[in-house]
Motif scaffolding. Sequence first.
Motif, mmCIF file in Angstrom:
data_model
loop_
_atom_site.group_PDB
_atom_site.id
_atom_site.type_symbol
_atom_site.label_atom_id
_atom_site.label_comp_id
_atom_site.label_asym_id
_atom_site.label_seq_id
_atom_site.Cartn_x
_atom_site.Cartn_y
_atom_site.Cartn_z
ATOM 1 N N THR A 256 0.847 -1.288 -0.107
ATOM 2 C CA THR A 256 -0.039 -0.076 -0.055
ATOM 3 C C THR A 256 1.193 1.004 -0.150
ATOM 4 O O THR A 256 1.032 2.115 1.184
ATOM 5 C CB THR A 256 -1.205 -0.084 1.034
ATOM 6 N N HIS A 257 1.455 1.250 -1.122
ATOM 7 C CA HIS A 257 2.628 2.276 -1.366
ATOM 8 C C HIS A 257 2.122 3.806 -1.784
ATOM 9 O O HIS A 257 2.756 4.657 -1.521
ATOM 10 C CB HIS A 257 3.736 2.034 -2.325
ATOM 11 N N HIS A 258 1.062 4.057 -1.458
ATOM 12 C CA HIS A 258 0.179 5.374 -2.186
ATOM 13 C C HIS A 258 -0.165 6.437 -0.295
ATOM 14 O O HIS A 258 -0.410 7.347 -1.057
ATOM 15 C CB HIS A 258 -0.583 6.173 -2.647
ATOM 16 N N CYS B 218 7.824 -2.219 -7.994
ATOM 17 C CA CYS B 218 7.951 -2.708 -9.567
ATOM 18 C C CYS B 218 5.764 -2.984 -10.131
ATOM 19 O O CYS B 218 5.740 -3.118 -11.147
ATOM 20 C CB CYS B 218 8.468 -4.088 -9.815
ATOM 21 N N ASP B 219 5.119 -1.356 -8.582
ATOM 22 C CA ASP B 219 3.505 -2.332 -9.158
ATOM 23 C C ASP B 219 3.465 -0.835 -10.296
ATOM 24 O O ASP B 219 4.976 -0.294 -10.277
ATOM 25 C CB ASP B 219 3.626 -1.160 -7.830
ATOM 26 N N VAL B 220 2.938 -1.133 -11.182
ATOM 27 C CA VAL B 220 2.882 -0.070 -12.352
ATOM 28 C C VAL B 220 2.349 1.306 -11.696
ATOM 29 O O VAL B 220 3.652 2.532 -12.990
ATOM 30 C CB VAL B 220 1.548 0.116 -13.317
ATOM 31 N N HIS B 221 2.736 1.430 -10.621
ATOM 32 C CA HIS B 221 2.393 3.072 -10.423
ATOM 33 C C HIS B 221 3.473 3.618 -9.080
ATOM 34 O O HIS B 221 4.382 2.810 -8.403
ATOM 35 C CB HIS B 221 1.064 3.509 -9.837
ATOM 36 N N GLN B 222 4.153 4.730 -9.164
ATOM 37 C CA GLN B 222 5.044 4.641 -8.224
ATOM 38 C C GLN B 222 4.924 5.175 -6.920
ATOM 39 O O GLN B 222 3.293 5.433 -6.347
ATOM 40 C CB GLN B 222 5.732 6.356 -9.003
ATOM 41 N N SER C 222 0.699 -6.456 -9.867
ATOM 42 C CA SER C 222 0.256 -7.013 -10.883
ATOM 43 C C SER C 222 -0.237 -6.237 -12.001
ATOM 44 O O SER C 222 -0.224 -7.049 -13.215
ATOM 45 C CB SER C 222 -0.641 -8.553 -11.226
ATOM 46 N N ASP C 223 -0.539 -5.246 -11.812
ATOM 47 C CA ASP C 223 -1.120 -3.748 -12.636
ATOM 48 C C ASP C 223 0.671 -3.880 -13.833
ATOM 49 O O ASP C 223 -0.144 -2.609 -14.622
ATOM 50 C CB ASP C 223 -1.169 -3.187 -12.208
ATOM 51 N N VAL C 224 0.889 -4.808 -13.936
ATOM 52 C CA VAL C 224 1.500 -4.485 -14.894
ATOM 53 C C VAL C 224 1.553 -4.708 -16.663
ATOM 54 O O VAL C 224 1.561 -4.673 -17.787
ATOM 55 C CB VAL C 224 3.385 -4.262 -14.961
ATOM 56 N N GLY D 146 0.852 -5.500 -4.136
ATOM 57 C CA GLY D 146 0.761 -4.745 -4.312
ATOM 58 C C GLY D 146 -0.827 -4.338 -5.335
ATOM 59 O O GLY D 146 -1.316 -5.080 -5.429
ATOM 60 N N GLY D 147 -0.525 -3.623 -6.499
ATOM 61 C CA GLY D 147 -1.677 -2.828 -7.245
ATOM 62 C C GLY D 147 -2.098 -4.678 -8.361
ATOM 63 O O GLY D 147 -1.148 -4.934 -8.901
ATOM 64 N N GLY D 148 -2.990 -4.661 -8.380
ATOM 65 C CA GLY D 148 -4.121 -5.728 -9.943
ATOM 66 C C GLY D 148 -5.090 -4.885 -9.597
ATOM 67 O O GLY D 148 -6.169 -5.368 -9.153
ATOM 68 N N TYR D 149 -6.070 -4.996 -11.086
ATOM 69 C CA TYR D 149 -7.340 -4.081 -10.874
ATOM 70 C C TYR D 149 -8.144 -5.093 -12.114
ATOM 71 O O TYR D 149 -7.280 -4.815 -13.863
ATOM 72 C CB TYR D 149 -7.314 -2.837 -11.484
ATOM 73 N N ASP D 150 -9.404 -5.264 -11.947
ATOM 74 C CA ASP D 150 -10.116 -6.089 -12.976
ATOM 75 C C ASP D 150 -11.381 -5.958 -12.671
ATOM 76 O O ASP D 150 -10.922 -6.285 -11.565
ATOM 77 C CB ASP D 150 -9.412 -7.186 -13.614
HETATM 78 ZN ZN LIG Z 1 -0.969 0.448 -8.301
#
Ligand SMILES: [Zn+2]
Length: 310
Positions: free
Chosen positions: A124-126, A162-166, A239-241, A280-284
């Motif tokens: 939860t990097h944001h 390596c989440d797609v978001h900074q 996995s949002d890459v 990390g993130g991953g969205y679907d």
């Molecule tokens: Zn993300």
Amino acid sequence: MKQDASLPLVYHPIYSIPFPAQHRFPMAKFQLLYQQLCQQGIATTQNCFSPSAPAPLSILQLAHCPQYIQQFCQGELDAKALREIGLPWSPLLVQRTCTAVAGTILTAELAKRYGLACHLAGGTHHAFYRHGAGFCIFNDLAVCARYLVQNGLAKQVLIIDCDVHQGDGTAAILQQDANIHTCSFHSALNYPFTKMHSDWDIEIEDDCGDSDYLAILQQHLPSILACLQPDFILYDAGSDVHQDDRLGRLKLTDQGIRQRDNYIIQLAHQHNIAIACVIGGGYDRDHAEVARRHSLLHQQANLLFNQLYR
Ligand SMILES: [Zn+2]
């Protein structure tokens, strides 16, 4: 590091709380990920651990303002603060959030003992020192990194995000920490639109595919490891890459994610650095599908654990 055990995993049933079905955040993915890993024989009663309690205030304070922690936990954040987080508040969300932070710390403790361990949540990097954002409330990476250093469990921690978001919250919280280093590989044009300064920020162009992505990791990570000589890696394996992710802008396939995770875990192993992985993130809209993409990490880690660590 020879152990008569399988890959240590960390999960708690509270990670997936009841949630509005159409919500953009796929809250069911944690439970679905656990079920998939059980079906694959990767998660068993032998190797799956649960945090015994939510992270207390004393731990959360390692990276967050006490007032913010209290306001969130007591349901007193104002509408604007909650809108920025983007998740509907409930007492269960508080339990879930604090338990997941404890889960990342437990994952790190298992990684310290076994060399490699994976969480079924975290990243939860944001989340910043005094506010949350982008589905993130408390920054498990920042809390955990400081916990490791302050408890003498690590001397130099490297966070590879390596989440797609900074990893903007992580970068901001840890900017002054001499023993914790942040490295973010992220989509240049994606959220967050105001970037913070990690120790290393590697911006990736839209539509980057498997081989270019791996080449970018190979270009940067060996020199970063040589420069820092960390003894602990926290790895955010978002996995949002993935090419099918709703919020990503990159074009990695399943195979590309496997190669990424394989490369980073092998690199840690070669340098004898303990590595704790979070999802990390991953969205679907299809929560089972996003859980499946996250499971690529645990599958690859399980393969490597059996080959290299046992
Ligand atoms: Zn993300």
